[in-house]
Design a protein around this motif. Structure first.
Motif: not given
Ligand code: FAD
Length: 532
Positions: A1-29
């Motif tokens: 794998m190429n260590a220089e390539k940033p991750v471009r696709k994230v999958v969050i599994v679950g839409g409870g407090t944890a899932g949506w708290m994660t989604a809100a921050v990652l999508s902001q930044w």
């Protein structure tokens, strides 16, 4: 794998407090990153988790969320601390308030002066709660925003958190996340595809046959721990030898007046009961050991201890105290209940979600997934969990309750060495030192809980240099100023009603409190302990 390539696709599994708290921050930044969130309405969320600690305000800022918008959408109320009833012994109560306690005399913290006064002139000192702005405001049901403009005011170091409706909070965060491009995918995950060589997760397959692929998977699937436990087989460290509770029964009830600005925890025969006041209802629950009490008795006890009419039938929730041995393995990071569970005695789970997200941002991977980053993430996560665990255990160990198998067990149990060392330091000199800058609970928290529950500790020997009258006068000044300021704060419910809808937090006219300051006779710059 190429260590220089940033991750471009994230999958969050679950839409409870944890899932949506994660989604809100990652999508902001991470606007360059495609984020999918998979959740299943059929499975649903845990639906509890409504009390927070002050750090939640940092989360809202990180997620780019307006606090007043959140308060309105989640029917939130303010929280200044937690009241503990019957924990030290039946009939006793104390408050673990957020924020600073009183003020220091040079390097001597208020609890040291209080301990010295209690030993030397016991009839000239009041209960410890009287020296904390937050505690006194709690007891009077008052609230105002901290006033950081005036460093000498007791309002300068007040601190607060929120109580909110967990389902409304998740829905609110979902709205923000979707607006920022997060794609929500409804469906039940039935299978997971892994790379045959690396073992990395490549995709999750839904019941209808669709596949959702990604580079990084955030497991927010709750206690099911679908990916981190189910797919990768990462084990769970069991802490039930110290934390006997493994079940909770939850029920909402109608609101009553006054709207208290604190969570309440009342010790019960085989566990404890929570009370969380929101704008539109009160959340209640009994956390217990299923080995020592049956569901029926718990439901009965809970329903007979509600302030208002029950709004639903009591609902049982099972849990296992402990933590995932590794929160991050390969390309899966567990955030929320999938990463561990500590009972909600100090409202820490949402905070642990928040720090998990923060850590993930700080160590956001490239497609090479650095083993060093992963090790560091896991080290920080473990230390944090263990620190919080010790604080929660301390509530059980430091009790004089007896006669119930539950309390007899916890009062006499062996506790972790890390906690014993902390107890020893307190016992011999009332002293406390954080184990690391990141440790969550500070001296104020430990002191309030230990003193509140009757832990015997000696004052710092240095207090012997301070004459009785000096100590008594100093404490009296703190107590008097705090009582005066608290009396002038707005009523909590009135304060909430006065907030302008959906605009940045700023004190309204209601919150303006006359400038009453501590009488600063001692400062760190003075070189002797005499009044000026
Ligand atoms: P969940 O809410 O369980 O969400 C899991 C998600 O995964 C759901 O969307 C579900 O649909 C999805 N999912 C699972 N399996 C699949 C599948 N196969 N396919 C698709 N989707 C799937 N914390 C606090 O900070 N303060 C408190 O006062 C507090 N009180 C609590 C009281 C109790 C009794 C308990 C048990 C917990 C409490 N907590 C508290 C903890 C808090 O509830 C949780 O930390 C928080 O709700 C996060 O949960 P979660 O998102 O990890 O899991």
């Amino acid at each position: 794998m190429n260590a220089e390539k940033p991750v471009r696709k994230v999958v969050i599994v679950g839409g409870g407090t944890a899932g949506w708290m994660t989604a809100a921050v990652l999508s902001q930044w991470l606007s360059q990153v495609e984020i999918n969130l998979v959740e299943s309405e059929e499975i649903g969320t845990i639906g509890v988790g409504e009390a927070t600690i002050p750090h939640i305000r940092n989360y809202l800022a990180l997620a780019g969320i307006d606090a007043l918008e959140m308060i309105s959408a989640s029917k939130a109320s303010f929280k200044l601390g937690i009241q503990f009833i019957d924990w030290g012994a039946p009939g006793e109560s104390y408050i673990h308030g957020f924020g600073k306690i009183g003020r220091d005399m040079l390097w001597l913290h208020p609890h040291q002066l209080w301990l010295a006064a209690r030993d030397r002139v016991p009839d000239r000192v009041k209960a410890f709660d009287h020296y904390s702005m937050n505690c006194v405001a709690c007891l009077k049901n008052r609230f105002a925003f901290p006033d950081s403009r005036n460093r000498n005011s007791p309002l300068a170091d007040m601190d607060y958190a929120y109580h909110f409706d967990a389902s409304l909070f998740a829905r609110f965060l979902r709205g923000h996340s979707e607006e920022r491009g997060v794609e929500r995918i409804e469906g039940r995950i039935v299978d997971v595809t892994r790379n045959p060589e690396s073992g990395f997760v490549e995709a999750v397959r839904l019941a209808d046959g669709r596949e959702v692929g990604g580079e990084l998977f955030v497991d927010c699937s709750g206690m099911r721990a679908l990916l981190i436990g189910g797919t990768l087989g990462i084990g769970y460290e069991d802490w039930s030898q110290w934390l006997l509770c493994d079940r909770a029964m939850a029920v909402p009830c109608e609101s009553v007046s006054p709207l208290t600005p604190y969570t309440r925890s009342t010790a019960r025969r085989a566990g404890w009961q929570w009370r969380i006041p929101l704008q539109h209802r009160i959340g209640n629950g009994y956390v217990y050991s299923s080995n020592l009490i049956g569901d029926e008795e718990v439901a009965e006890a809970l329903l007979s201890n509600l302030d208002g009419k029950a709004l639903a039938d009591p609902r049982p929730v099972r849990f296992a105290p402990g933590r995932r041995v590794k929160a991050w393995d390969k390309n899966v990071v567990a955030i929320g209940l999938s990463s561990g569970f500590l009972e909600p005695l100090e409202s820490t789970s949402i905070h642990l979600i928040q720090t998990g997200i923060h850590r993930l941002l700080a160590m956001f991977p490239s497609s090479g997934f650095s083993a060093t980053d992963i090790d560091e993430y896991n080290f920080q996560s473990r230390t944090e969990y263990e620190d919080v665990r010790d604080f929660v255990i301390a509530h059980y160990k430091v009790t004089r309750r007896s006669g119930d198998p539950f309390w007899d067990h916890v009062r006499t149990m062996q506790v972790p060495d890390t906690l014993n060392q902390r107890f020893e330091l307190f016992r011999s000199s009332g002293r406390f030192f954080k184990h690391g800058a990141a440790e969550l609970f500070a001296e104020e928290s430990w002191v309030q809980v230990l003193l509140g529950q009757g832990f015997e500790m000696r004052a710092d020997p240095v207090t012997r240099f301070v004459p009785d009258d000096e100590i008594v006068g100093f404490l009296h000044d703190i107590e008097e100023v705090i009582a005066d300021v608290a009396e002038r704060l707005p009523d909590h419910a009135k304060f909430l009603r006065s907030l302008p809808p959906r605009s940045p937090p700023r004190p309204t006219t209601d919150t303006t409190v006359p400038a009453i300051n501590f009488n600063l006779r001692y400062t760190r710059d003075s070189d002797e302990l005499t009044s000026s």
